[in-house]
Design a protein around this motif. Structure first.
Motif, PDB file in Angstrom:
ATOM      1  N   ARG A  11       0.809  -1.215   0.000  1.00  0.00           N
ATOM      2  CA  ARG A  11       0.000   0.000   0.000  1.00  0.00           C
ATOM      3  C   ARG A  11       0.848   1.273   0.000  1.00  0.00           C
ATOM      4  O   ARG A  11       0.661   2.160  -0.826  1.00  0.00           O
ATOM      5  CB  ARG A  11      -0.952  -0.011   1.201  1.00  0.00           C
ATOM      6  CG  ARG A  11      -1.926  -1.176   1.188  1.00  0.00           C
ATOM      7  CD  ARG A  11      -2.921  -1.110   2.343  1.00  0.00           C
ATOM      8  NE  ARG A  11      -3.841  -2.262   2.302  1.00  0.00           N
ATOM      9  CZ  ARG A  11      -4.949  -2.355   3.014  1.00  0.00           C
ATOM     10  NH1 ARG A  11      -5.273  -1.381   3.846  1.00  0.00           N
ATOM     11  NH2 ARG A  11      -5.726  -3.417   2.922  1.00  0.00           N
ATOM     12  N   VAL A  63       3.045   1.820  -3.211  1.00  0.00           N
ATOM     13  CA  VAL A  63       2.213   2.195  -4.358  1.00  0.00           C
ATOM     14  C   VAL A  63       1.750   3.644  -4.223  1.00  0.00           C
ATOM     15  O   VAL A  63       1.805   4.420  -5.183  1.00  0.00           O
ATOM     16  CB  VAL A  63       0.997   1.249  -4.496  1.00  0.00           C
ATOM     17  CG1 VAL A  63      -0.006   1.803  -5.510  1.00  0.00           C
ATOM     18  CG2 VAL A  63       1.457  -0.141  -4.932  1.00  0.00           C
ATOM     19  N   LEU A  64       1.322   4.030  -3.031  1.00  0.00           N
ATOM     20  CA  LEU A  64       0.881   5.406  -2.821  1.00  0.00           C
ATOM     21  C   LEU A  64       2.025   6.386  -3.059  1.00  0.00           C
ATOM     22  O   LEU A  64       1.831   7.441  -3.688  1.00  0.00           O
ATOM     23  CB  LEU A  64       0.332   5.569  -1.403  1.00  0.00           C
ATOM     24  CG  LEU A  64      -0.176   6.979  -1.041  1.00  0.00           C
ATOM     25  CD1 LEU A  64      -1.313   7.404  -1.970  1.00  0.00           C
ATOM     26  CD2 LEU A  64      -0.623   7.017   0.427  1.00  0.00           C
ATOM     27  N   ILE A  78       2.608   6.791  -6.771  1.00  0.00           N
ATOM     28  CA  ILE A  78       1.591   7.657  -7.389  1.00  0.00           C
ATOM     29  C   ILE A  78       1.905   9.121  -7.103  1.00  0.00           C
ATOM     30  O   ILE A  78       1.911   9.966  -8.011  1.00  0.00           O
ATOM     31  CB  ILE A  78       0.183   7.320  -6.855  1.00  0.00           C
ATOM     32  CG1 ILE A  78      -0.206   5.886  -7.192  1.00  0.00           C
ATOM     33  CG2 ILE A  78      -0.849   8.284  -7.452  1.00  0.00           C
ATOM     34  CD1 ILE A  78      -1.480   5.420  -6.483  1.00  0.00           C
ATOM     35  N   ILE A  83      -3.170  -0.034 -11.600  1.00  0.00           N
ATOM     36  CA  ILE A  83      -3.077  -0.491 -10.211  1.00  0.00           C
ATOM     37  C   ILE A  83      -4.126  -1.573 -10.004  1.00  0.00           C
ATOM     38  O   ILE A  83      -5.295  -1.398 -10.361  1.00  0.00           O
ATOM     39  CB  ILE A  83      -3.327   0.669  -9.227  1.00  0.00           C
ATOM     40  CG1 ILE A  83      -2.264   1.748  -9.406  1.00  0.00           C
ATOM     41  CG2 ILE A  83      -3.323   0.161  -7.774  1.00  0.00           C
ATOM     42  CD1 ILE A  83      -2.573   3.035  -8.667  1.00  0.00           C
ATOM     43  N   GLN A  99      -6.708   6.712  -0.009  1.00  0.00           N
ATOM     44  CA  GLN A  99      -5.755   7.677  -0.565  1.00  0.00           C
ATOM     45  C   GLN A  99      -5.264   7.236  -1.945  1.00  0.00           C
ATOM     46  O   GLN A  99      -5.054   8.071  -2.833  1.00  0.00           O
ATOM     47  CB  GLN A  99      -4.573   7.854   0.387  1.00  0.00           C
ATOM     48  CG  GLN A  99      -4.920   8.567   1.675  1.00  0.00           C
ATOM     49  CD  GLN A  99      -3.741   8.645   2.631  1.00  0.00           C
ATOM     50  OE1 GLN A  99      -2.584   8.548   2.225  1.00  0.00           O
ATOM     51  NE2 GLN A  99      -4.031   8.821   3.913  1.00  0.00           N
ATOM     52  N   ILE A 100      -5.091   5.926  -2.108  1.00  0.00           N
ATOM     53  CA  ILE A 100      -4.664   5.412  -3.407  1.00  0.00           C
ATOM     54  C   ILE A 100      -5.724   5.704  -4.467  1.00  0.00           C
ATOM     55  O   ILE A 100      -5.410   6.171  -5.575  1.00  0.00           O
ATOM     56  CB  ILE A 100      -4.378   3.898  -3.317  1.00  0.00           C
ATOM     57  CG1 ILE A 100      -3.082   3.644  -2.531  1.00  0.00           C
ATOM     58  CG2 ILE A 100      -4.267   3.276  -4.721  1.00  0.00           C
ATOM     59  CD1 ILE A 100      -2.819   2.189  -2.222  1.00  0.00           C
ATOM     60  N   TYR A 101      -6.980   5.434  -4.138  1.00  0.00           N
ATOM     61  CA  TYR A 101      -8.059   5.711  -5.088  1.00  0.00           C
ATOM     62  C   TYR A 101      -8.095   7.197  -5.452  1.00  0.00           C
ATOM     63  O   TYR A 101      -8.215   7.560  -6.638  1.00  0.00           O
ATOM     64  CB  TYR A 101      -9.404   5.287  -4.494  1.00  0.00           C
ATOM     65  CG  TYR A 101      -9.749   3.840  -4.708  1.00  0.00           C
ATOM     66  CD1 TYR A 101     -10.177   3.382  -5.965  1.00  0.00           C
ATOM     67  CD2 TYR A 101      -9.668   2.919  -3.668  1.00  0.00           C
ATOM     68  CE1 TYR A 101     -10.507   2.051  -6.165  1.00  0.00           C
ATOM     69  CE2 TYR A 101      -9.992   1.574  -3.864  1.00  0.00           C
ATOM     70  CZ  TYR A 101     -10.419   1.147  -5.112  1.00  0.00           C
ATOM     71  OH  TYR A 101     -10.739  -0.175  -5.322  1.00  0.00           O
ATOM     72  N   ALA A 129      -4.873   8.187  -7.504  1.00  0.00           N
ATOM     73  CA  ALA A 129      -4.894   7.592  -8.845  1.00  0.00           C
ATOM     74  C   ALA A 129      -5.917   8.300  -9.738  1.00  0.00           C
ATOM     75  O   ALA A 129      -5.665   8.547 -10.928  1.00  0.00           O
ATOM     76  CB  ALA A 129      -5.214   6.108  -8.747  1.00  0.00           C
ATOM     77  N   VAL A 169      -2.440  -4.793  -2.766  1.00  0.00           N
ATOM     78  CA  VAL A 169      -2.256  -3.746  -3.773  1.00  0.00           C
ATOM     79  C   VAL A 169      -1.000  -4.019  -4.605  1.00  0.00           C
ATOM     80  O   VAL A 169       0.066  -4.289  -4.049  1.00  0.00           O
ATOM     81  CB  VAL A 169      -2.125  -2.350  -3.128  1.00  0.00           C
ATOM     82  CG1 VAL A 169      -1.978  -1.267  -4.206  1.00  0.00           C
ATOM     83  CG2 VAL A 169      -3.315  -2.055  -2.243  1.00  0.00           C
TER      84      VAL A 169
END
Length: 244
Positions: free
Chosen positions: A7, A10-11, A14, A23, A36-38, A41, A68
């Protein structure tokens, strides 16, 4: 292509505007970082695809993903001259040279420490240093997305170039003629060299250094893990420079 697992990595990728194609998130994942990722992204128009557990596990293999995975295009390395020019924007440029470190976890941890210490760039040897792969990405905890990295064939050729560009070369070595790491004045352009887990920096590399430094050992074991030693040296450089 390079897979980024986890997680936080990946964040961070981004937020660093890494070149991410897609992703993948396993069904049923929730939490603040997932949200936060959503959000991040969507802002950058990166596609997110939810996968069933079966498909996600097949993609993940035996990696610890926290549900993730990001697919990133291959890492883009800097040219050595570009890296040097970029570093000179700093008052006291600081470059880190990695000489033949072969463990991917060590390389990832070193990159993480280097990013935290604010190094201006990292130089790797092409044929004897661990490749930049998923393990390095995960071990760096997302730092790989923020650092400038260059790959070269010869450390000694780069040392010559760096000296011509005004850098002082500092090698980490446990030899008797090494100075204590806090006895060198680092308020100058510095290229710090750290070496192989077992053998340290190569003999010719050591001979080409302006200074060799060591961290004193107080216990019965006479050496630190290279990633730990690198962190200590980098933050000593920062400590001295911040005393002004």
């Amino acid at each position: 292509m390079l897979k980024i697992y986890g997680r936080k990595p990946v964040l961070e990728a981004i937020n660093a505007d890494a070149d991410i194609e897609v992703i993948y998130i396993a069904y049923g994942q929730h939490g603040e970082i997932i949200n936060q990722i959503y959000t991040a992204a969507k802002k950058r128009k990166i596609k997110i695809s939810q996968l069933t557990k079966e498909k996600f596990d097949k993609l993940a293999g035996n990696k610890n993903t926290q549900g993730v995975i990001a697919i990133k295009r291959s890492y883009q390395f800097y040219d050595i001259h570009e890296l040097i020019d970029e570093s000179k924007k700093s008052k006291y440029p600081l470059l880190l040279l990695i000489d033949s470190i072969q463990d991917t976890h060590n390389v990832g941890a070193i990159i993480r420490s280097a990013e935290c210490a604010g190094v201006d760039g990292i130089i790797l040897t092409s044929n004897k240093t661990a490749p930049i792969n998923e393990t390095v990405e995960k071990s760096s905890a997302g730092a790989l997305s923020y650092v400038k990295i260059c790959k070269v064939n010869s450390i000694n050729s780069v040392i010559k170039l760096l000296k011509e560009e005004g850098f002082w070369i500092v090698g980490s070595s446990l030899t008797e003629n090494s100075k204590l790491y806090n006895e060198v004045d680092y308020k100058m352009p510095v290229a710090l060299i750290v070496g192989n887990e077992e053998k340290g920096i190569h003999k010719l590399v050591a001979e080409n250094c302006d200074f060799l430094v060591k961290i004193p050992m107080r216990g019965k074991i006479n050496s630190l893990n290279v990633s730990v030693a690198t962190g200590i040296l980098l933050f000593e450089i920062n400590r001295q420079r911040n005393l002004q």
